[in-house]
Design an enzyme around this catalytic site. Structure first.
Site, PDB file in Angstrom:
ATOM      1  N   ASP A 122      -3.266  31.634  -2.233  1.00  0.00           N
ATOM      2  CA  ASP A 122      -1.990  32.364  -2.319  1.00  0.00           C
ATOM      3  C   ASP A 122      -1.479  33.253  -3.290  1.00  0.00           C
ATOM      4  OD1 ASP A 122      -1.116  31.733   0.584  1.00  0.00           O
ATOM      5  OD2 ASP A 122      -0.528  29.555  -0.243  1.00  0.00           O
ATOM      6  N   ASP A 182      -3.636  34.546   7.345  1.00  0.00           N
ATOM      7  CA  ASP A 182      -2.630  34.935   6.489  1.00  0.00           C
ATOM      8  C   ASP A 182      -3.414  35.478   5.167  1.00  0.00           C
ATOM      9  OD1 ASP A 182      -2.304  32.758   8.014  1.00  0.00           O
ATOM     10  OD2 ASP A 182      -0.513  32.032   6.992  1.00  0.00           O
TER      11      ASP A 182
END
Ligand code: GLY
Length: 404
Positions: A122, A182
């Site tokens: 992330d 994602d």
């Protein structure tokens, strides 16, 4: 009287007199509402952190609003730690407000240590949405160095055999090498690092990851799986699942939005035409879907059952709107359709999903859904919905400027 209470009163008093939007975009909330809500949320964070005492020591920012109306505070390692800082940078770009810029610096600085955190994919969400927006505004070389170290750390998760960056380390008993849709969003940091340094390795890894995702994440109808798990010996996919969607075969709404945004961005950075075609196909899937409500704010999953009610996911709508403003520039034949759709999303958000002045502790939008299957953050304000909303407004301004 607490700082938060003072700010709330000031917001409530000021906004009715300033609700007339100073910009040209009638489908966006006013600049004053943006400024006042962002400042209110920053003040509420400060109050909540100090009320939490020692137990709140690691909390550096705010993620969402809990069902009981209190703030969900998070530490730097949370995947959402960069979004509020990013919203403050975007808010400062939109409104020119210097105090927002000072707050943006204050919420960005504590995130620095994440540049060495190799335990997560992330990095782009955390660092490019905060330091990346900050660098865009300030061109500060310290921000540049932090971003370059972050990009280096992210590349350590690349596996040559699979041809992708590993997403999660959790659920190791279930997945050998999980890659989630994602993860397309984290590639922008690598493209940026390649341009800054001239180091082709960043670019090559990002392109390979996007090509592997293109090959394995999509179904015949152009919807995407959430998780593709790879065998690290053969490099081939071994299972395709969901984690936050309704089922393995369903179209989780935010996943579709990540894919749309990710492939549009990858086309911008590479000119590789298959990335543009994929973005176009995803946009067609989403915008023409029979389960997309007429206000264009999707339910949390396109295949979610109707009973007893299907919460919306405003975050999927804001990511989609931001992506469409960019995709419109690359596909002139569909430009009007994409702009019309993005503006319809903004109109709905302003009308039915935006916070009233002083509401939602300062979040701009309500009604996002983080993870319905985990009963987590269902139908609440979440920071990434606000971030991509503000980015969509910045892109809308840019698009309108280009048209002139
Ligand atoms: N990247 C996690 C999510 O979209 O919820």
């Amino acid at each position: 009287m607490s700082y938060r209470t003072v700010v709330s009163i000031v917001v409530i008093l000021l906004v009715p007199f300033s609700a007339c939007h100073s910009g040209a975009n009638l489908n966006s909330i006013s600049d004053n509402l943006i400024k006042n809500q962002l400042k209110l949320l920053a003040a509420n964070f400060k109050d909540a952190k100090s009320a939490g005492g020692a137990a709140s020591a690691d909390f550096v920012t705010v993620r969402s609003l809990k069902g009981d109306g209190t703030l969900n505070l998070i530490p730097t390692k949370d995947w959402c730690s960069g979004f509020f800082a990013g919203s403050l940078w975007l808010g400062s770009i939109l409104t020119g407000d210097k105090e927002l810029q000072q707050l943006a610096v204050a919420f960005t600085t504590p995130l620095e240590k994440e540049k060495f955190n190799g335990k997560t994919h992330d990095m782009g969400f955390k660092m490019f949405c905060s330091y990346g927006q900050g660098f865009r505004v300030t061109k500060d070389s310290i921000y540049r160095d932090i971003l370059l170290q972050s990009a280096k750390t992210l590349t350590k998760r690349f596996n040559e055999k699979v041809g992708a960056l590993r997403s999660w380390d959790h659920n190791a008993e279930k997945w050998q090498f999980p890659v989630i849709i994602d993860n397309m969003m984290n590639l922008e940091l690598l493209f940026w690092a390649s341009k800054q340094t001239g180091d082709q390795q960043f670019y090559n890894i990002a392109v390979k990851h996007a090509e592997t995702t293109l090959a394995n994440h999509f179904r015949a109808d152009n919807s995407s799986y959430h998780v593709v798990d790879y065998d690290t010996i053969t490099g081939k996919p071994i299972q395709k699942n969901t984690h936050q969607g309704f089922s393995d075969s369903s179209a989780w709404s935010r996943g579709q939005a990540w894919g749309l945004y990710g492939f549009t961005m990858c086309y911008r950075e590479t000119g590789i035409i298959s990335f543009l075609y994929q973005a176009e196909k995803i946009a067609d899937f989403v915008l023409n879907h029979p389960n997309l409500p007429t206000d264009k704010i999707p339910y949390w999953d396109f295949d979610a059952p109707a009973l007893p009610q299907r919460p919306r996911d405003v975050s999927a709508a804001t990511v989609t709107a931001s992506a469409l403003f960019e995709l419109a520039q690359f596909l002139p034949s569909k430009s009007d359709f994409y702009i019309h759709s993005a503006e319809a999303i903004l109109t709905s958000l302003k009308k039915d999903y935006a916070s009233a002045p002083g509401q939602n502790k300062g979040f701009l939008l309500g009604h996002s859904t983080g993870s319905f299957p985990h009963h987590s953050e269902v139908d609440v304000p979440i920071n990434y919905a606000d971030y991509y909303y503000l980015e969509a407004l910045v892109r809308q301004n840019k698009f309108n400027h280009l048209k002139k």
